[in-house]
Design a protein around this motif. Structure first.
Motif, PDB file in Angstrom:
ATOM      1  N   MET A 242       0.828  -1.207   0.000  1.00 21.92           N
ATOM      2  CA  MET A 242       0.000   0.000   0.000  1.00 21.92           C
ATOM      3  C   MET A 242       0.863   1.257   0.000  1.00 21.92           C
ATOM      4  O   MET A 242       0.586   2.227  -0.725  1.00 21.92           O
ATOM      5  CB  MET A 242      -0.933   0.002   1.209  1.00 21.92           C
ATOM      6  N   ASN A 243       1.930   1.250   0.804  1.00 18.89           N
ATOM      7  CA  ASN A 243       2.815   2.413   0.865  1.00 18.89           C
ATOM      8  C   ASN A 243       3.517   2.657  -0.465  1.00 18.89           C
ATOM      9  O   ASN A 243       3.708   3.808  -0.879  1.00 18.89           O
ATOM     10  CB  ASN A 243       3.854   2.232   1.973  1.00 18.89           C
TER      11      ASN A 243
ATOM     12  N   CYS B 267       2.392   1.879  -3.505  1.00 18.22           N
ATOM     13  CA  CYS B 267       1.416   2.451  -4.447  1.00 18.22           C
ATOM     14  C   CYS B 267       1.122   3.907  -4.111  1.00 18.22           C
ATOM     15  O   CYS B 267       1.005   4.753  -5.006  1.00 18.22           O
ATOM     16  CB  CYS B 267       0.132   1.625  -4.426  1.00 18.22           C
ATOM     17  N   ALA B 268       0.998   4.215  -2.811  1.00 17.42           N
ATOM     18  CA  ALA B 268       0.760   5.601  -2.408  1.00 17.42           C
ATOM     19  C   ALA B 268       1.941   6.482  -2.772  1.00 17.42           C
ATOM     20  O   ALA B 268       1.768   7.639  -3.189  1.00 17.42           O
ATOM     21  CB  ALA B 268       0.485   5.665  -0.910  1.00 17.42           C
TER      22      ALA B 268
ATOM     23  N   ILE C 188      -5.631   2.670  -5.436  1.00 16.95           N
ATOM     24  CA  ILE C 188      -5.662   1.253  -5.088  1.00 16.95           C
ATOM     25  C   ILE C 188      -7.090   0.723  -5.022  1.00 16.95           C
ATOM     26  O   ILE C 188      -8.029   1.450  -4.718  1.00 16.95           O
ATOM     27  CB  ILE C 188      -4.950   0.983  -3.749  1.00 16.95           C
TER      28      ILE C 188
ATOM     29  N   VAL D 105      -6.216   1.515   5.256  1.00 22.05           N
ATOM     30  CA  VAL D 105      -6.545   2.455   4.180  1.00 22.05           C
ATOM     31  C   VAL D 105      -6.670   3.878   4.719  1.00 22.05           C
ATOM     32  O   VAL D 105      -6.307   4.851   4.053  1.00 22.05           O
ATOM     33  CB  VAL D 105      -7.844   2.012   3.477  1.00 22.05           C
ATOM     34  N   ARG D 106      -7.172   4.010   5.949  1.00 25.31           N
ATOM     35  CA  ARG D 106      -7.343   5.334   6.552  1.00 25.31           C
ATOM     36  C   ARG D 106      -6.052   5.903   7.140  1.00 25.31           C
ATOM     37  O   ARG D 106      -6.016   7.073   7.536  1.00 25.31           O
ATOM     38  CB  ARG D 106      -8.382   5.257   7.672  1.00 25.31           C
ATOM     39  N   SER D 107      -4.986   5.109   7.226  1.00 25.02           N
ATOM     40  CA  SER D 107      -3.744   5.547   7.860  1.00 25.02           C
ATOM     41  C   SER D 107      -3.162   6.764   7.152  1.00 25.02           C
ATOM     42  O   SER D 107      -3.432   7.004   5.969  1.00 25.02           O
ATOM     43  CB  SER D 107      -2.723   4.405   7.849  1.00 25.02           C
TER      44      SER D 107
ATOM     45  N   ASN E 102      -0.267   7.482   5.859  1.00 27.84           N
ATOM     46  CA  ASN E 102       0.524   7.248   4.646  1.00 27.84           C
ATOM     47  C   ASN E 102      -0.343   6.968   3.422  1.00 27.84           C
ATOM     48  O   ASN E 102       0.069   7.218   2.288  1.00 27.84           O
ATOM     49  CB  ASN E 102       1.480   6.077   4.851  1.00 27.84           C
ATOM     50  N   ILE E 103      -1.548   6.427   3.626  1.00 27.94           N
ATOM     51  CA  ILE E 103      -2.444   6.104   2.511  1.00 27.94           C
ATOM     52  C   ILE E 103      -3.475   7.207   2.330  1.00 27.94           C
ATOM     53  O   ILE E 103      -3.675   7.720   1.226  1.00 27.94           O
ATOM     54  CB  ILE E 103      -3.140   4.742   2.735  1.00 27.94           C
TER      55      ILE E 103
ATOM     56  N   LYS F 215      -6.879   7.312   2.383  1.00 27.66           N
ATOM     57  CA  LYS F 215      -8.060   7.077   1.559  1.00 27.66           C
ATOM     58  C   LYS F 215      -9.252   6.694   2.436  1.00 27.66           C
ATOM     59  O   LYS F 215      -9.095   6.275   3.583  1.00 27.66           O
ATOM     60  CB  LYS F 215      -7.794   5.950   0.549  1.00 27.66           C
TER      61      LYS F 215
ATOM     62  N   ALA G 125     -10.887   4.186  -1.606  1.00 25.33           N
ATOM     63  CA  ALA G 125     -10.270   2.891  -1.889  1.00 25.33           C
ATOM     64  C   ALA G 125     -11.360   1.829  -1.899  1.00 25.33           C
ATOM     65  O   ALA G 125     -11.841   1.422  -0.837  1.00 25.33           O
ATOM     66  CB  ALA G 125      -9.214   2.558  -0.849  1.00 25.33           C
TER      67      ALA G 125
END
Length: 440
Positions: A141-142, A144-145, A151, A177-179, A181-182, A184, A206
């Motif tokens: 995930m990181n 792609c972000a 994503i 997803v809510r973190s 770094n992401i 979304k 996402a």
């Protein structure tokens, strides 16, 4: 083909079923739970035997009038009416190109390079619904972000999955997803109405879906989502720029000579045009001509921005041995770059590291991958430079969460980079992202 081709990176942990999903979608055959579907797309013996993808491979999902055209993959079923990927790509009105990436941690650098150079419009992140997400899911995930790729999360293997395990996995995915770094908002997709709601909002949301490659549950909705996705990268806007071809594969074909494969990032070129190939170790380019082009194994007279292609180049034996991945093919002569400036941000997280003058890190810039040394750091706070230190002064420490302007120097050889390119730097895992702001 470039305007109707949506490129999708497929990432996930080793047991998430990436190759199985791609095999099921492209061939139209459900899996038997023992690897039948993935055997239709894997090419290396060790991949088929272990079930682990170790290289970057591409596979085609074609649509005609909104319906999937199944292809034969590696199966020998032409008598049953299944066509090859080349044949269906020529007759389709929309094509989705899957990039099957490795999931095991020891192949992470291959996955990062595949995402960096793959020009993906979107990324499918697969998670085994029967088990909680692993640290590799976080890394994927990181990554792609870091590259700004929207994503879509797929919970796989839901056949026979206990309800409590599914709920725990779903809750963890939503939190990831809510973190920060992401950043979304999770959005569950259950029907076609949800697809229409979300398809143009993937920069902020996402989508999360549940599927099974064994029972086929959720695959029809996934196919409709893939068909509805708009192309995110508009390479037709780059047609006015000088030709730029990113080399990501080299072959010596008997009777043809040197053939390079890769992606046309800008401009166009025709048969017989003069081109420059490089940079070599000293930063120079060699001048030659185009011998032939191929797109999807089909000979063409020209290529333009937005397509993957192969170019046959007449080279002598010495030049042929010096060609490597990470080079470019251009129509205008330039010089290779050894030192460049970039504005970067160090990511927060359990695998973050600190940087100071003299720190070495692996830098990814599109198809370029090389170790670079930090030569200068200027910390930035609210867009104002607060300190400037070089190797001759006391070192400043660039910590997770900090932004800075830094100077990097490639350790081994010159490369082709230019202002505006996105960079990602890593050690074992992605540790920072940035944009090249100047060339020295």
């Amino acid at each position: 083909m470039g305007n109707k081709n949506v490129r999708i990176a497929v990432v996930g942990n080793v047991d998430s079923g990436k190759s199985t999903l791609i095999g099921t979608l492209t061939t139209g055959m459900l899996d038997d739970g023992r690897g039948k579907a993935r055997s239709g797309i894997m090419t290396h013996r060790h991949e088929i035997e272990t079930g682990r993808t170790s290289t970057v491979s591409t596979h085609t999902l074609a649509f005609h009038d909104g319906r999937v055209i199944p292809n034969a993959g590696n199966f020998k079923q032409r008598l049953d009416g299944l066509k090859s990927e080349t044949e269906i790509a020529q007759s389709a009105d929309q094509v989705v190109t899957f990039m099957d990436l490795a999931g095991h941690e020891k192949y992470l650098k291959t996955t990062i390079h595949g995402i960096s150079s793959g020009m993906a419009d979107y990324a499918l992140i697969l998670v085994n619904a029967r088990h909680p997400p692993t640290h590799m899911t976080v890394h994927h995930m990181n990554i792609c972000a870091a590259f700004g790729i929207p994503i879509i999360v797929l919970l796989t293997k839901i056949d026979g999955c206990p309800k409590h395990a599914f709920k725990e996995t779903m809750d963890e995915i939503r939190n990831m997803v809510r973190s920060p770094n992401i950043g979304k908002k999770p959005f569950a997709i259950r029907n076609e109405t949800d697809i229409e709601t979300i398809k143009d909002k993937l920069q902020s949301f996402a989508p999360i879906m549940s599927i099974s490659a064994v029972t086929g549950e959720g695959l029809d909705i996934l196919q409709k989502l893939l068909h509805s996705l708009p192309k995110r990268r508009h390479h037709q806007k780059k047609l006015v720029r000088p030709f730029e071809f990113l080399v990501d594969g080299i072959f010596n074909v008997q009777g043809v000579g040197c053939v390079v494969s890769g992606f046309v990032n800008a401009g166009s070129v025709s048969l017989g045009d003069m081109i420059y190939v490089g940079p070599f170790e000293d930063g120079t380019f060699i001048k030659t001509t185009v011998k032939s082009f191929h797109i999807a194994r089909t000979s063409v007279n020209f290529i333009s921005a937005g397509v993957s292609a192969c170019i046959a180049i007449p080279l002598n034996k010495i030049e042929r041995k010096s060609i490597r991945n990470g080079m470019v093919v251009l129509t205008e002569a330039v010089a290779g770059v050894r030192t460049f400036e970039a504005e970067v941000c160090v990511l927060k997280g359990g695998n973050s590291k600190t940087f100071q003058v003299g720190t070495e890190t692996v830098v990814h810039v599109l198809n370029v991958k090389q170790t670079a040394t930090v030569q200068k750091i200027e910390l930035i706070n609210n867009d104002f430079i607060t300190s400037s230190l070089t190797a001759k002064e006391d070192n400043v420490v660039l910590r997770p969460g900090n932004r800075a302007k830094i100077v990097l120097r490639f350790k081994i050889r010159h490369e082709y980079v230019r202002t505006g390119m996105r960079i990602v730097f890593r050690d074992r895992h992605v540790s920072g992202v940035g944009i090249i702001t100047g060339i020295q």
